[in-house]
Design a protein around this motif. Structure first.
Motif, PDB file in Angstrom:
ATOM      1  N   ASN A 166       0.835  -1.213   0.000  1.00 55.60           N
ATOM      2  CA  ASN A 166       0.000   0.000   0.000  1.00 55.60           C
ATOM      3  C   ASN A 166       0.866   1.258   0.000  1.00 55.60           C
ATOM      4  O   ASN A 166       0.683   2.151  -0.815  1.00 55.60           O
ATOM      5  CB  ASN A 166      -0.942  -0.010   1.206  1.00 55.60           C
ATOM      6  N   ARG A 167       1.820   1.308   0.933  1.00 56.09           N
ATOM      7  CA  ARG A 167       2.725   2.472   1.014  1.00 56.09           C
ATOM      8  C   ARG A 167       3.562   2.603  -0.251  1.00 56.09           C
ATOM      9  O   ARG A 167       3.792   3.692  -0.755  1.00 56.09           O
ATOM     10  CB  ARG A 167       3.660   2.350   2.225  1.00 56.09           C
ATOM     11  N   ARG A 168       4.044   1.471  -0.727  1.00 54.25           N
ATOM     12  CA  ARG A 168       4.874   1.513  -1.945  1.00 54.25           C
ATOM     13  C   ARG A 168       4.103   2.117  -3.110  1.00 54.25           C
ATOM     14  O   ARG A 168       4.612   2.952  -3.843  1.00 54.25           O
ATOM     15  CB  ARG A 168       5.325   0.092  -2.343  1.00 54.25           C
ATOM     16  N   GLN A 169       2.855   1.686  -3.282  1.00 50.87           N
ATOM     17  CA  GLN A 169       2.058   2.209  -4.395  1.00 50.87           C
ATOM     18  C   GLN A 169       1.699   3.674  -4.171  1.00 50.87           C
ATOM     19  O   GLN A 169       1.681   4.460  -5.115  1.00 50.87           O
ATOM     20  CB  GLN A 169       0.788   1.374  -4.585  1.00 50.87           C
ATOM     21  N   LEU A 170       1.441   4.030  -2.908  1.00 55.27           N
ATOM     22  CA  LEU A 170       1.161   5.429  -2.608  1.00 55.27           C
ATOM     23  C   LEU A 170       2.348   6.298  -3.001  1.00 55.27           C
ATOM     24  O   LEU A 170       2.196   7.326  -3.675  1.00 55.27           O
ATOM     25  CB  LEU A 170       0.842   5.586  -1.113  1.00 55.27           C
ATOM     26  N   GLN A 171       3.542   5.845  -2.603  1.00 53.80           N
ATOM     27  CA  GLN A 171       4.747   6.625  -2.933  1.00 53.80           C
ATOM     28  C   GLN A 171       4.954   6.708  -4.439  1.00 53.80           C
ATOM     29  O   GLN A 171       5.291   7.764  -4.974  1.00 53.80           O
ATOM     30  CB  GLN A 171       5.980   6.012  -2.254  1.00 53.80           C
ATOM     31  N   ALA A 172       4.733   5.594  -5.120  1.00 53.82           N
ATOM     32  CA  ALA A 172       4.908   5.590  -6.576  1.00 53.82           C
ATOM     33  C   ALA A 172       3.904   6.541  -7.233  1.00 53.82           C
ATOM     34  O   ALA A 172       4.251   7.300  -8.151  1.00 53.82           O
ATOM     35  CB  ALA A 172       4.743   4.176  -7.126  1.00 53.82           C
ATOM     36  N   PHE A 173       2.669   6.529  -6.755  1.00 54.58           N
ATOM     37  CA  PHE A 173       1.629   7.392  -7.334  1.00 54.58           C
ATOM     38  C   PHE A 173       1.957   8.860  -7.081  1.00 54.58           C
ATOM     39  O   PHE A 173       1.853   9.698  -7.986  1.00 54.58           O
ATOM     40  CB  PHE A 173       0.265   7.023  -6.739  1.00 54.58           C
ATOM     41  N   VAL A 174       2.378   9.159  -5.854  1.00 55.72           N
ATOM     42  CA  VAL A 174       2.746  10.543  -5.533  1.00 55.72           C
ATOM     43  C   VAL A 174       3.924  10.984  -6.402  1.00 55.72           C
ATOM     44  O   VAL A 174       3.907  12.073  -6.986  1.00 55.72           O
ATOM     45  CB  VAL A 174       3.070  10.692  -4.029  1.00 55.72           C
ATOM     46  N   ALA A 175       4.912  10.101  -6.534  1.00 56.47           N
ATOM     47  CA  ALA A 175       6.085  10.468  -7.343  1.00 56.47           C
ATOM     48  C   ALA A 175       5.675  10.786  -8.777  1.00 56.47           C
ATOM     49  O   ALA A 175       6.224  11.692  -9.404  1.00 56.47           O
ATOM     50  CB  ALA A 175       7.116   9.334  -7.310  1.00 56.47           C
ATOM     51  N   MET A 176       4.716  10.067  -9.296  1.00 56.39           N
ATOM     52  CA  MET A 176       4.295  10.285 -10.682  1.00 56.39           C
ATOM     53  C   MET A 176       3.367  11.483 -10.851  1.00 56.39           C
ATOM     54  O   MET A 176       3.198  11.962 -11.967  1.00 56.39           O
ATOM     55  CB  MET A 176       3.605   9.022 -11.233  1.00 56.39           C
ATOM     56  N   THR A 177       2.748  11.955  -9.767  1.00 55.61           N
ATOM     57  CA  THR A 177       1.691  12.963  -9.936  1.00 55.61           C
ATOM     58  C   THR A 177       1.894  14.222  -9.097  1.00 55.61           C
ATOM     59  O   THR A 177       1.066  15.134  -9.170  1.00 55.61           O
ATOM     60  CB  THR A 177       0.315  12.365  -9.552  1.00 55.61           C
ATOM     61  N   GLU A 178       2.952  14.265  -8.307  1.00 53.84           N
ATOM     62  CA  GLU A 178       3.188  15.407  -7.420  1.00 53.84           C
ATOM     63  C   GLU A 178       3.108  16.725  -8.195  1.00 53.84           C
ATOM     64  O   GLU A 178       3.727  16.860  -9.254  1.00 53.84           O
ATOM     65  CB  GLU A 178       4.575  15.281  -6.785  1.00 53.84           C
ATOM     66  N   GLY A 179       2.336  17.647  -7.678  1.00 54.89           N
ATOM     67  CA  GLY A 179       2.319  18.994  -8.244  1.00 54.89           C
ATOM     68  C   GLY A 179       1.470  19.174  -9.494  1.00 54.89           C
ATOM     69  O   GLY A 179       1.391  20.287 -10.013  1.00 54.89           O
ATOM     70  N   ILE A 180       0.834  18.135  -9.997  1.00 55.91           N
ATOM     71  CA  ILE A 180       0.028  18.325 -11.210  1.00 55.91           C
ATOM     72  C   ILE A 180      -1.277  19.043 -10.859  1.00 55.91           C
ATOM     73  O   ILE A 180      -1.726  19.039  -9.719  1.00 55.91           O
ATOM     74  CB  ILE A 180      -0.278  16.998 -11.947  1.00 55.91           C
ATOM     75  N   ASP A 181      -1.863  19.666 -11.878  1.00 54.96           N
ATOM     76  CA  ASP A 181      -3.122  20.397 -11.701  1.00 54.96           C
ATOM     77  C   ASP A 181      -4.334  19.482 -11.644  1.00 54.96           C
ATOM     78  O   ASP A 181      -5.321  19.790 -11.002  1.00 54.96           O
ATOM     79  CB  ASP A 181      -3.337  21.311 -12.931  1.00 54.96           C
ATOM     80  N   ALA A 182      -4.249  18.369 -12.360  1.00 51.34           N
ATOM     81  CA  ALA A 182      -5.436  17.520 -12.552  1.00 51.34           C
ATOM     82  C   ALA A 182      -5.835  16.835 -11.249  1.00 51.34           C
ATOM     83  O   ALA A 182      -4.980  16.526 -10.418  1.00 51.34           O
ATOM     84  CB  ALA A 182      -5.126  16.467 -13.615  1.00 51.34           C
ATOM     85  N   PRO A 183      -7.136  16.590 -11.082  1.00 53.73           N
ATOM     86  CA  PRO A 183      -7.580  15.818  -9.918  1.00 53.73           C
ATOM     87  C   PRO A 183      -7.030  14.395  -9.964  1.00 53.73           C
ATOM     88  O   PRO A 183      -6.853  13.823 -11.038  1.00 53.73           O
ATOM     89  CB  PRO A 183      -9.103  15.798 -10.027  1.00 53.73           C
ATOM     90  N   ARG A 184      -6.770  13.853  -8.763  1.00 47.86           N
ATOM     91  CA  ARG A 184      -6.146  12.531  -8.660  1.00 47.86           C
ATOM     92  C   ARG A 184      -7.034  11.557  -7.881  1.00 47.86           C
ATOM     93  O   ARG A 184      -7.799  11.964  -7.008  1.00 47.86           O
ATOM     94  CB  ARG A 184      -4.796  12.653  -7.938  1.00 47.86           C
ATOM     95  N   SER A 185      -6.878  10.263  -8.191  1.00 48.77           N
ATOM     96  CA  SER A 185      -7.665   9.230  -7.509  1.00 48.77           C
ATOM     97  C   SER A 185      -6.848   7.955  -7.369  1.00 48.77           C
ATOM     98  O   SER A 185      -6.245   7.488  -8.341  1.00 48.77           O
ATOM     99  CB  SER A 185      -8.939   8.933  -8.320  1.00 48.77           C
ATOM    100  N   LEU A 186      -6.826   7.394  -6.164  1.00 46.22           N
ATOM    101  CA  LEU A 186      -6.090   6.139  -5.941  1.00 46.22           C
ATOM    102  C   LEU A 186      -6.961   5.070  -5.265  1.00 46.22           C
ATOM    103  O   LEU A 186      -6.734   3.885  -5.451  1.00 46.22           O
ATOM    104  CB  LEU A 186      -4.846   6.419  -5.084  1.00 46.22           C
ATOM    105  N   ALA A 187      -7.969   5.492  -4.505  1.00 50.02           N
ATOM    106  CA  ALA A 187      -8.634   4.563  -3.584  1.00 50.02           C
ATOM    107  C   ALA A 187      -9.921   3.965  -4.140  1.00 50.02           C
ATOM    108  O   ALA A 187     -10.831   4.677  -4.553  1.00 50.02           O
ATOM    109  CB  ALA A 187      -8.958   5.289  -2.278  1.00 50.02           C
ATOM    110  N   ALA A 188     -10.023   2.631  -4.099  1.00 49.20           N
ATOM    111  CA  ALA A 188     -11.309   1.931  -4.197  1.00 49.20           C
ATOM    112  C   ALA A 188     -11.787   1.721  -2.750  1.00 49.20           C
ATOM    113  O   ALA A 188     -11.314   2.407  -1.842  1.00 49.20           O
ATOM    114  CB  ALA A 188     -11.120   0.627  -4.961  1.00 49.20           C
ATOM    115  N   THR A 189     -12.675   0.784  -2.508  1.00 48.98           N
ATOM    116  CA  THR A 189     -13.193   0.592  -1.144  1.00 48.98           C
ATOM    117  C   THR A 189     -12.068   0.439  -0.124  1.00 48.98           C
ATOM    118  O   THR A 189     -12.036   1.131   0.897  1.00 48.98           O
ATOM    119  CB  THR A 189     -14.104  -0.657  -1.087  1.00 48.98           C
ATOM    120  N   GLY A 190     -11.148  -0.466  -0.408  1.00 50.23           N
ATOM    121  CA  GLY A 190     -10.059  -0.720   0.535  1.00 50.23           C
ATOM    122  C   GLY A 190      -9.242   0.532   0.793  1.00 50.23           C
ATOM    123  O   GLY A 190      -8.864   0.815   1.930  1.00 50.23           O
TER     124      GLY A 190
END
Ligand SMILES: *Cc1c(COP(=O)(O)O)cnc(C)c1O
Length: 345
Positions: A166-190
């Motif tokens: 979970n943390r690894r994917q969070l970090q990877a997602f943040v690294a790929m999207t940090e500072g962008i203007d567009a809205p972001r989404s990572l979470a399903a139910t879990g």
């Protein structure tokens, strides 16, 4: 009548959506792929729209086009599979938002439908859908210049809160999207249940809305009542069902009920499964057939007309345990032969 009755409680379903919505400060979407996890998108989606959902997610463009006809013009409909060859007319006419998964999809989209909305799906480690970091680096500036509606990724292990993935994917997602203007989404139910760090600008719950784990506070949404066709007494030594896999050790009263694996009642659940006759728990005897199941009603003094497979006493996750599967599969397997009725909505 030997038709089993499947009841879908739309009020409970909307309550579940509201409860998940209350767990984050951000927009809560609704995932209605696979005919709303088998429960009927034509009834489920309008109920969720009425409850306040504004962004819906489906797996393929065909589902999106159907959903547009159901919900009308005022919602966003995002397609996880992105823009596939042949999708152009559906995406254009139903005003779908494809979640672009590759540079090839991006090219197809901007060439075919310049100016048409899109989102971006990134792979943060699950290796299922989405652009990998290198591909995204190459496309990022061009894609962001065209203002994607949403930039999303998906968690592989969110049903296990302590999983290091979970943390690894969070970090990877943040690294790929940090500072962008567009809205972001990572979470399903879990991911909703993992907490604020995972919420970003939009959550995408599915199973929790439909009453399944990992949302343990969910209200049950489906109940399934199955008519009893006949009952009989068997003597010690007699067997029940295909293959003689169950043999009576003592005199037993057996009821035969009108459901089977053709109705999505997984044969693999076999003798681990039970049904309820009123307040009596009745074990499944022998193999589940295509249309019929034998159950032990020895303890039942007055046979009810129907027994409960899903309802007050046991939900989709109990059946999932018996069948060594997950609630998602129990729901999406629910058959077409049921008399379906909806409560509330
Ligand atoms: C199915 C799916 C969801 C919803 O997942 P649940 O576990 O049912 O909440 C969200 N995002 C993506 C990409 C999905 O495929």
């Amino acid at each position: 009548m030997a038709q089993a009755r499947l009841t879908i409680d739309l009020d409970a379903l909307c309550d579940n959506w509201q409860s998940l919505n209350a767990l984050s400060q951000t927009e809560t979407g609704a995932v209605v792929k696979a005919n709303a996890y088998g429960l009927g998108v034509d009834r489920v989606a309008p109920a969720l729209a009425k409850a306040g959902a504004r962004t819906f997610f489906v797996a393929i463009a065909e589902e999106g086009a159907k959903l547009r006809r159901i919900l009308g013009p005022d919602v966003d409909i995002c397609v996880f599979s992105g823009h596939m060859p042949g999708d152009l007319p559906l995406i254009r006419d139903a005003r779908l938002v494809p979640m672009i998964n590759s540079i090839d999809q991006m090219l197809m989209h901007v060439e075919g439908l310049p100016g048409h909305p899109f989102g971006i799906q990134l792979d943060s480690g699950m290796n299922r859908l989405g652009m990998e970091p290198a591909e995204w680096s190459a496309l990022r500036d061009i894609a962001l210049a065209q203002k994607p509606r949403l930039v999303m990724s998906h968690l592989a292990c969110a049903d296990e809160p302590d999983h290091a993935m979970n943390r690894r994917q969070l970090q990877a997602f943040v690294a790929m999207t940090e500072g962008i203007d567009a809205p972001r989404s990572l979470a399903a139910t879990g991911g909703v249940l993992l907490g604020e760090d995972y919420h970003f600008d939009m959550t995408r719950p599915g199973i929790g809305v439909y009453g399944g784990l990992p949302f343990s506070d969910a209200k049950p949404v489906v109940s399934l009542d199955i008519p009893v066709i006949q009952s009989r007494d068997v003597l010690a030594g007699e067997s029940v069902g295909y293959g003689n896999t169950w043999v009576a050790e003592r005199p037993t009263r057996v009821a035969t009920i009108a459901g089977g694996y053709a109705d999505g009642i997984l044969r693999a659940m076999g003798p681990r499964a039970s049904v309820w006759a009123g307040e009596h728990k009745c074990k499944v005897l022998g193999r589940i057939s295509m249309d019929l199941i034998g159950v032990d009603v020895s303890a039942v003094d007055r046979m009810p007309e129907t027994v409960e497979l899903l309802g007050q006493h046991q939900g989709i996750d109990a059946l999932a345990d018996w069948g060594a599967t997950i609630g998602y599969e129990i729901l999406t397997a629910l058959g077409a032969r049921y008399d379906r009725s909806y409560l509330g909505g």
